[in-house]
Design an enzyme around this catalytic site. Structure first.
Site, mmCIF file in Angstrom:
data_model
loop_
_atom_site.group_PDB
_atom_site.id
_atom_site.type_symbol
_atom_site.label_atom_id
_atom_site.label_comp_id
_atom_site.label_asym_id
_atom_site.label_seq_id
_atom_site.Cartn_x
_atom_site.Cartn_y
_atom_site.Cartn_z
ATOM 1 N N ASN A 7 -14.908 48.188 21.969
ATOM 2 C CA ASN A 7 -15.173 46.752 22.024
ATOM 3 C C ASN A 7 -16.642 46.603 22.389
ATOM 4 O O ASN A 7 -17.018 46.744 23.550
ATOM 5 C CB ASN A 7 -14.262 46.116 23.079
ATOM 6 C CG ASN A 7 -14.452 44.619 23.180
ATOM 7 O OD1 ASN A 7 -15.374 44.056 22.582
ATOM 8 N ND2 ASN A 7 -13.607 43.967 23.946
ATOM 9 N N ARG A 91 -13.250 46.236 17.677
ATOM 10 C CA ARG A 91 -13.014 44.798 17.768
ATOM 11 C C ARG A 91 -14.189 44.064 17.116
ATOM 12 O O ARG A 91 -15.348 44.326 17.444
ATOM 13 C CB ARG A 91 -12.932 44.386 19.230
ATOM 14 C CG ARG A 91 -12.822 42.902 19.391
ATOM 15 C CD ARG A 91 -13.041 42.486 20.805
ATOM 16 N NE ARG A 91 -12.918 41.050 20.909
ATOM 17 C CZ ARG A 91 -13.579 40.308 21.793
ATOM 18 N NH1 ARG A 91 -14.400 40.868 22.649
ATOM 19 N NH2 ARG A 91 -13.416 39.014 21.833
ATOM 20 N N HIS A 180 -9.602 35.051 20.304
ATOM 21 C CA HIS A 180 -8.583 35.744 21.131
ATOM 22 C C HIS A 180 -7.321 36.043 20.327
ATOM 23 O O HIS A 180 -6.236 36.164 20.896
ATOM 24 C CB HIS A 180 -8.157 34.917 22.371
ATOM 25 C CG HIS A 180 -9.283 34.492 23.262
ATOM 26 N ND1 HIS A 180 -9.468 33.186 23.654
ATOM 27 C CD2 HIS A 180 -10.274 35.193 23.832
ATOM 28 C CE1 HIS A 180 -10.533 33.117 24.438
ATOM 29 N NE2 HIS A 180 -11.042 34.331 24.562
ATOM 30 N N GLY A 210 -9.030 32.981 30.683
ATOM 31 C CA GLY A 210 -9.941 33.859 31.426
ATOM 32 C C GLY A 210 -11.246 33.124 31.643
ATOM 33 O O GLY A 210 -11.245 31.924 31.919
ATOM 34 N N ASN A 211 -12.364 33.819 31.534
ATOM 35 C CA ASN A 211 -13.650 33.105 31.555
ATOM 36 C C ASN A 211 -13.760 32.236 30.321
ATOM 37 O O ASN A 211 -14.229 31.111 30.372
ATOM 38 C CB ASN A 211 -14.802 34.104 31.600
ATOM 39 C CG ASN A 211 -14.966 34.672 32.988
ATOM 40 O OD1 ASN A 211 -14.918 33.938 33.962
ATOM 41 N ND2 ASN A 211 -15.142 35.971 33.067
ATOM 42 N N GLY A 212 -13.348 32.827 29.196
ATOM 43 C CA GLY A 212 -13.167 32.055 27.974
ATOM 44 C C GLY A 212 -11.666 31.886 27.801
ATOM 45 O O GLY A 212 -10.906 32.792 28.114
ATOM 46 N N ARG A 241 -17.905 26.803 30.011
ATOM 47 C CA ARG A 241 -17.934 26.041 28.748
ATOM 48 C C ARG A 241 -17.189 24.716 28.915
ATOM 49 O O ARG A 241 -16.191 24.657 29.625
ATOM 50 C CB ARG A 241 -17.290 26.857 27.624
ATOM 51 C CG ARG A 241 -17.936 28.222 27.463
ATOM 52 C CD ARG A 241 -17.309 29.007 26.350
ATOM 53 N NE ARG A 241 -17.287 30.428 26.651
ATOM 54 C CZ ARG A 241 -16.528 31.318 26.035
ATOM 55 N NH1 ARG A 241 -15.698 30.930 25.069
ATOM 56 N NH2 ARG A 241 -16.567 32.582 26.366
ATOM 57 N N GLU A 383 -5.190 43.902 24.324
ATOM 58 C CA GLU A 383 -5.852 43.816 23.018
ATOM 59 C C GLU A 383 -6.141 45.211 22.447
ATOM 60 O O GLU A 383 -6.068 45.431 21.249
ATOM 61 C CB GLU A 383 -7.151 43.009 23.151
ATOM 62 C CG GLU A 383 -6.866 41.534 23.382
ATOM 63 C CD GLU A 383 -7.991 40.784 24.067
ATOM 64 O OE1 GLU A 383 -8.240 41.052 25.264
ATOM 65 O OE2 GLU A 383 -8.618 39.933 23.433
HETATM 66 P P1 ADP Z 1 -12.827 37.336 30.404
HETATM 67 O O1 ADP Z 1 -12.606 36.088 29.595
HETATM 68 O O2 ADP Z 1 -14.247 37.531 30.823
HETATM 69 O O3 ADP Z 1 -12.153 38.569 29.846
HETATM 70 P P2 ADP Z 1 -10.797 37.535 32.466
HETATM 71 O O4 ADP Z 1 -9.629 37.485 31.573
HETATM 72 O O5 ADP Z 1 -11.097 38.798 33.199
HETATM 73 O O6 ADP Z 1 -12.110 37.008 31.782
HETATM 74 O O7 ADP Z 1 -10.591 36.371 33.558
HETATM 75 C C1 ADP Z 1 -11.521 36.162 34.557
HETATM 76 C C2 ADP Z 1 -11.073 34.984 35.387
HETATM 77 O O8 ADP Z 1 -9.783 35.228 35.960
HETATM 78 C C3 ADP Z 1 -11.986 34.753 36.574
HETATM 79 O O9 ADP Z 1 -13.016 33.888 36.270
HETATM 80 C C4 ADP Z 1 -11.071 34.142 37.590
HETATM 81 O O10 ADP Z 1 -11.260 32.741 37.546
HETATM 82 C C5 ADP Z 1 -9.667 34.439 37.127
HETATM 83 N N1 ADP Z 1 -8.881 35.110 38.164
HETATM 84 C C6 ADP Z 1 -8.835 36.424 38.458
HETATM 85 N N2 ADP Z 1 -8.020 36.641 39.507
HETATM 86 C C7 ADP Z 1 -7.553 35.436 39.913
HETATM 87 C C8 ADP Z 1 -6.690 34.985 40.955
HETATM 88 N N3 ADP Z 1 -6.151 35.836 41.806
HETATM 89 N N4 ADP Z 1 -6.442 33.664 41.033
HETATM 90 C C9 ADP Z 1 -6.995 32.785 40.173
HETATM 91 N N5 ADP Z 1 -7.819 33.149 39.180
HETATM 92 C C10 ADP Z 1 -8.107 34.446 39.046
#
Ligand code: ADP
Length: 397
Positions: A7, A91, A180, A210-212, A241, A383
């Site tokens: 990736n 990916r 995604h 997630g972040n996205g 975003r 993924e």
């Molecule tokens: P990406 O889109 O970068 O792959 P991830 O899927 O790793 O992101 O998700 C990251 C997000 O998950 C973080 O910004 C955080 O807000 C959230 N996160 C992680 N652990 C927790 C938790 N225990 N409670 C709430 N949110 C969480």
């Protein structure tokens, strides 16, 4: 059959070496800061302590050669030699309208991926760099490309068209693509497996948060609508975003900032949870600040919950029902109170949850009550496994 999954980003990449015999991850790792100084690798052989090293990686090819050396290293490696590696799965973020499924790499495939660079100017060039590096280092090993957009190519025009003049679709391919896709595909299929029902019989809403983030309506095993669109800022509010905006707000921002680049930066990098709270893009920080009485953090949290609820409702209406609701990715897998808040008030749709069962992070669980009409689940996404399976299939194995 052993498959390497890559990736690749512009200055970093993640990798996994998967033995398809039993679908076991033998090793994985992360290479960062390629070509920008201070580059490093973190390599994990399953079952032993991770190794982290600072190594000067001037480009992707150098870094990939190093990873292949690690994978064949007597101590940290998992392969006797590189002939054990059957194929590499990559990916690719954007496949445009051309790629509806994963394919074996040929020169024509690379050209077609390059053609859609205008749709993903940051991601596709980086993804292709990984393919080229692999072709250079291992010219006899087949490469397969797996697209984030492919799963969503089943959306009907009524879901993927925007209400602007048709010529922008015909001439410039402006439409909803969605992202995604491998994640939504994986969790929807896993949900059907867990429920012991054919996916064709289910209407599923999958929430990759997630972040996205994106939310997808999966009917009959196919994506029929998804919240990310032409670009990566539509839909629900995300880490940085904006999510959905009235087009007039974009016009306002254009007039105020006078530069499309600045407007893009505004809606991609300065908005969302970060922009509303002024504190952080990370939901954990937002939840903590909200608990401590920070009103803007509370507002950001409320907006996220409300956005997700609205998509669950609209996609259920669009599909004419919902049988399963799935949460995945960082927030979906770990946000216990977040999931509880989203499901609260959705009892009218047949969603009833068991708060005790919901208290899990990062593991599969059905946390609806036995009498809930809708199965509500957490399914950690995978993924890489989808990429590895597709790679195996495309190699005819
Ligand atoms: P990406 O889109 O970068 O792959 P991830 O899927 O790793 O992101 O998700 C990251 C997000 O998950 C973080 O910004 C955080 O807000 C959230 N996160 C992680 N652990 C927790 C938790 N225990 N409670 C709430 N949110 C969480």
């Amino acid at each position: 059959m052993k498959i390497l999954v890559l990736n690749c980003g512009s200055s970093s990449f993640k990798y996994q070496l998967i033995d398809m015999n039993g679908e076991v991850v033998l090793a994985k790792g992360l290479v960062e800061r390629i070509g920008i100084g201070g580059s490093k690798i973190k390599h994990v052989k399953t079952g032993i302590e991770p190794v982290s090293r600072e190594v000067d990686f001037s480009n992707h090819t150098v870094a990939i050669k190093y990873v292949l050396d690690m994978l064949t290293d007597p101590e940290y490696g998992v392969l006797k030699n590189l002939s054990e590696l059957s194929a590499v799965g990559h990916r690719i973020v954007h496949g445009g309208e051309k790629f509806t499924k994963s394919v074996l790499v040929t020169p024509e495939v690379i050209s077609a991926i390059e053609e859609v660079i205008p749709l993903a100017p940051l991601h596709n060039p980086a993804n292709i760099q990984g393919v080229r590096a692999l072709m250079e280092v291992l010219p006899n090993t087949p490469n397969v490309v797996v697209f984030d957009t492919a799963f969503h190519q089943t959306m009907p025009p009524k879901a993927y068209m925007y209400g602007i003049q048709y010529k922008y679709y015909e001439e410039d391919r402006v439409r909803r693509y969605g992202f995604h896709g491998t994640s939504h595909f994986y969790v929807a299929n896993r949900a059907a497996e867990i429920l012991g029902k054919p996916i064709e019989s289910l209407k599923i809403v999958t929430c990759h948060l997630g972040n996205g983030s994106s939310i997808t309506a999966v009917d009959d095993g196919k994506s029929v609508d998804t919240s990310l669109g032409y670009g990566t800022a539509e839909g629900i509010i995300m880490g940085t975003r904006s999510g959905n905006l009235d087009p007039s707000v974009m016009v306002f921002l254009m007039e105020k900032l006078k530069d499309p680049k600045l407007v893009n930066e505004e809606v991609q990098k300065k908005s969302g949870l970060q922009g509303i709270s002024g504190i952080s893009s990370d939901l954990r920080d937002i939840e903590k600040a909200a608990e401590d009485g920070n009103e803007r953090a509370k507002l950001a949290q409320d907006m996220l919950v409300y956005d997700v609820k609205k998509y669950i409702g609209s996609y259920s209406a669009g599909m004419g029902g919902i049988d399963a609701l799935v949460f995945t990715a960082g927030i979906g897998e770990n946000g216990i109170s977040f999931r509880e808040e989203v499901c609260k008030g959705l009892e009218f749709m047949g969603i009833k949850i068991d708060s005790e069962k919901n208290k899990v992070r990062g593991q599969e669980v059905v946390f609806s009550t036995p009498d809930s009409r809708v199965a509500v689940m957490v399914i950690p996404t995978d993924e890489e496994m989808v990429i590895a399976r597709d790679t195996k299939r495309c190699c005819g194995a």
